[in-house]
Design an enzyme around this catalytic site. Structure first.
Site, PDB file in Angstrom:
ATOM      1  N   LYS A 285       0.968   7.642   0.127  1.00  0.00           N
ATOM      2  CA  LYS A 285       0.718   9.063   0.386  1.00  0.00           C
ATOM      3  C   LYS A 285       0.712   9.838  -0.918  1.00  0.00           C
ATOM      4  O   LYS A 285       1.293   9.400  -1.904  1.00  0.00           O
ATOM      5  CB  LYS A 285       1.832   9.630   1.284  1.00  0.00           C
ATOM      6  CG  LYS A 285       1.802   9.153   2.720  1.00  0.00           C
ATOM      7  CD  LYS A 285       2.898   9.850   3.526  1.00  0.00           C
ATOM      8  CE  LYS A 285       2.917   9.373   4.962  1.00  0.00           C
ATOM      9  NZ  LYS A 285       1.723   9.725   5.733  1.00  0.00           N
ATOM     10  N   ARG A 359       2.558   2.766  14.584  1.00  0.00           N
ATOM     11  CA  ARG A 359       2.046   1.998  15.725  1.00  0.00           C
ATOM     12  C   ARG A 359       2.385   0.515  15.586  1.00  0.00           C
ATOM     13  O   ARG A 359       2.562  -0.183  16.583  1.00  0.00           O
ATOM     14  CB  ARG A 359       0.526   2.228  15.862  1.00  0.00           C
ATOM     15  CG  ARG A 359      -0.290   1.748  14.694  1.00  0.00           C
ATOM     16  CD  ARG A 359      -1.673   2.402  14.649  1.00  0.00           C
ATOM     17  NE  ARG A 359      -1.612   3.783  14.149  1.00  0.00           N
ATOM     18  CZ  ARG A 359      -2.676   4.579  14.020  1.00  0.00           C
ATOM     19  NH1 ARG A 359      -3.874   4.153  14.375  1.00  0.00           N
ATOM     20  NH2 ARG A 359      -2.539   5.802  13.541  1.00  0.00           N
TER      21      ARG A 359
HETATM   22  N1  BES Z   1       4.299   9.494   9.772  1.00  0.00           N
HETATM   23  C1  BES Z   1       2.906   9.729   9.654  1.00  0.00           C
HETATM   24  C2  BES Z   1       2.409  10.876  10.546  1.00  0.00           C
HETATM   25  C3  BES Z   1       2.971  12.238  10.250  1.00  0.00           C
HETATM   26  C4  BES Z   1       2.269  13.139   9.470  1.00  0.00           C
HETATM   27  C5  BES Z   1       4.169  12.634  10.789  1.00  0.00           C
HETATM   28  C6  BES Z   1       2.773  14.392   9.225  1.00  0.00           C
HETATM   29  C7  BES Z   1       4.680  13.895  10.543  1.00  0.00           C
HETATM   30  C8  BES Z   1       3.980  14.780   9.769  1.00  0.00           C
HETATM   31  C9  BES Z   1       2.140   8.457  10.030  1.00  0.00           C
HETATM   32  O1  BES Z   1       2.778   7.270   9.733  1.00  0.00           O
HETATM   33  C10 BES Z   1       0.876   8.471   9.242  1.00  0.00           C
HETATM   34  O2  BES Z   1       0.949   8.364   8.049  1.00  0.00           O
HETATM   35  N2  BES Z   1      -0.259   8.602   9.916  1.00  0.00           N
HETATM   36  C11 BES Z   1      -1.519   8.629   9.289  1.00  0.00           C
HETATM   37  C12 BES Z   1      -2.438   7.713  10.063  1.00  0.00           C
HETATM   38  C13 BES Z   1      -3.726   7.427   9.371  1.00  0.00           C
HETATM   39  C14 BES Z   1      -3.487   6.578   8.154  1.00  0.00           C
HETATM   40  C15 BES Z   1      -4.641   6.712  10.348  1.00  0.00           C
HETATM   41  C16 BES Z   1      -2.028  10.062   9.315  1.00  0.00           C
HETATM   42  O3  BES Z   1      -1.750  10.772  10.292  1.00  0.00           O
HETATM   43  O4  BES Z   1      -2.631  10.478   8.353  1.00  0.00           O
HETATM   44 MN    MN Z   2       2.419   6.594   7.776  1.00  0.00          MN
END
Ligand code: BES
Ligand code: MN
Ligand code: ZN
Length: 509
Positions: A285, A359
């Protein structure tokens, strides 16, 4: 803050709180106080823009003719809108006005209101719950007391007809609030302190409430074939854990009413995503906002708090909580985008983005829960996708389900508790989007749209035919600003919702 209930009366020390209905219609107590203060209430109302709107307050400091430090007018809105929710908001507003004001004790006079559905004792309970919810604080890492913000209010008394009834009802709710506060504590803890092993230890403390707690480590999970969950944790120094919590409030299967024969009588099952920190892994990230990912264990925090709530109030239900705990780090042993893992269900997954890790954790936790407990339903909670924040913001959790009845029950529980959910679609056309070229599925879809839905489709592949609902709580787990019934920070959204779901639909009467 100590909360007490007593019969109607006017004696009060510190602050006195009375209700005002919309349009500045005074409640019986507000009228009485107005007379005692020779019209101070009406004069104050005239001099301000306060109109008795729900959740607003007006403070009169040291009113003449009384020994009060403060007289607080709390807006109750319209009588027809005075439900549990509105009263919780009013109670929250009372705490917000008095909590750090310098006043140490407050008395709220709660009257019956013409046209309101709730009696005075029920209104008092709602207000008390709201005040307590708003009073939450996390002080563990302060070494110096903050002089201006330190709470002063330590005693709140609610005076109403039927105080004994209110006291008994609040006792039950207070157990639920203990669960809420535990969840908030867990979600607020920093990730150097709270990681899979230490979070599992916190869950183990529920044994004090007669919850059976098992903690599985990596060796046990490997034996079970949980390649999907383990793949996420393999880049971290911290050992991944799976925690199973069982509350047997309706007796053992095969005993009493719960004979454990068919699916209907299996336990209610709750599964939580517990990523104690989500860096994204190798699909790293960006730096800005990454600190938010300490609350990526929010789903597991809710499940642990919920089991505490159910056990604390001795709910007549058999409930199971399963939480998958991992840290998602980009270590030298971290999984790579394009790795293929085999889940406990036997299904294979091509990991195309290591940041879609929730997931992967839930895939094994859901399958394990379903396979072992044959539950009557499963509800999972996860801060799963940023996309749900785009869809619903911070007002609703996303609800995805293969079962209309369970969806309706969750929606109803949401309206009652103010922890509202909004159902989103599932369907074959979305499901197809996670088919992989070389494995059974991939962990991200190729299109850019419907990210929350394709994530839910992924989870659905691990629950078989069991009635199941997934709550994407990414937008509601952490409040950036104060809310009526929660200071900014961890909300514990889901604990009161699911406690209500159980109370209304699963408990032996
Ligand atoms: N933990 C994150 C989702 C999230 C984002 C929770 C903001 C709380 C606040 C999750 O693991 C994630 O990174 N999701 C990605 C998925 C993508 C890579 C398909 C996302 O939402 O960008
Ligand atoms: Mn994530
Ligand atoms: Zn995550």
């Amino acid at each position: 803050m100590k909360i007490a209930f007593s019969d109607p009366g006017m004696t009060a020390a510190g602050a006195l709180v009375v209700g005002v209905l919309e349009g500045n219609k005074l409640t019986a107590s507000a009228k009485a106080v107005d007379r005692k203060t020779r019209g101070a209430v009406k004069r104050a109302l005239k001099a301000s823009r306060f109109k008795g709107q729900a959740g607003r307050t007006l403070t009169l400091v040291a009113p003449a003719g009384t020994r009060l430090e403060r007289l607080l007018l709390v807006g109750l809105g319209k009588p027809s809108g005075l439900d549990d929710n509105a009263l919780q908001k009013a109670g929250g507003a009372v705490y917000a006005a008095l909590g750090t004001s310098g006043t140490r004790a407050a008395t709220v006079l709660v009257d019956d209101v013409d046209g309101a559905a709730l009696s005075a004792d029920a209104m008092a309970v709602g207000m008390a719950e709201g005040a307590k919810l708003r009073s939450y604080r996390f002080d563990r890492y302060r070494t110096k007391p903050d002089k201006d913000d330190k709470p002063t209010l330590t005693a709140l008394t609610l005076r109403c007809k039927g105080a004994a009834k209110a006291r008994a009802a609040f006792k039950v709710r207070e157990s639920v609030l203990d669960g809420v506060f535990l969840t908030r504590d867990l979600v607020t803890e920093p990730p150097n302190v709270l990681y899979p092993e230490t979070l599992a230890k916190r869950a183990q403390e529920l044994t004090k409430l007669d919850v059976k707690v098992e903690v599985l480590g990596e060796a046990q999970m490997k034996k079970l074939g949980m390649g999907s969950l383990l793949g996420v944790g393999q880049g971290s120094e911290r050992e991944s854990k799976l925690v199973v919590m069982q509350w047997q409030g309706a007796g053992k299967p095969g005993q009493g009413k719960d004979k454990g024969k068919d699916k209907d009588e299996g336990p209610c099952c709750f599964v939580g995503k517990g990523v104690t920190f989500d860096t994204g892994g190798i699909s790293l990230k960006q730096a800005a906002g990454m600190e938010d990912m300490k609350y990526d264990m929010g789903g597991s925090g809710v499940v642990i708090g919920l089991i505490k709530a159910l056990a604390g109030r001795k709910a007549k239900v058999n409930a199971v909580g399963v939480v998958g705990l991992v840290e998602n780090m980009p270590g030298s042993n971290a999984q790579r985008p394009s790795d293929v893992v085999t889940s406990m269900s036997g299904q294979t997954i091509e990991v195309l983005n290591t940041d879609a890790e929730g997931r992967l954790v839930l895939a094994d936790a859901l399958h394990y829960a379903n396979d072992r407990f044959k539950p009557r339903f499963i509800v999972d909670l996860a801060t799963l996708t940023g996309a749900i924040i785009i869809s619903l913001g911070d007002q609703y959790a996303g609800l995805f389900s293969n079962d209309d009845k369970l969806s309706e029950q969750l929606t109803a529980a949401g309206k009652k508790t103010g922890e509202t959910v909004w159902r989103m679609p599932l369907g074959e056309a979305y499901d197809k989007q996670i088919n992989s070229d070389i494995a059974d599925m991939k962990n991200v879809s190729d299109g850019r749209g419907a990210g929350s839905i394709t994530a839910a489709q992924f989870l659905q592949r691990f629950v078989g035919k069991t009635p199941w609902a997934h709550l994407d709580i990414a937008g509601v787990t952490w409040a950036k600003k104060d809310l009526p019934t929660a200071p900014k920070g961890a909300t514990a959204f889901g604990v009161r919702l699911l406690d209500r779901l159980v109370a209304d639909n699963c408990e032996e009467k």
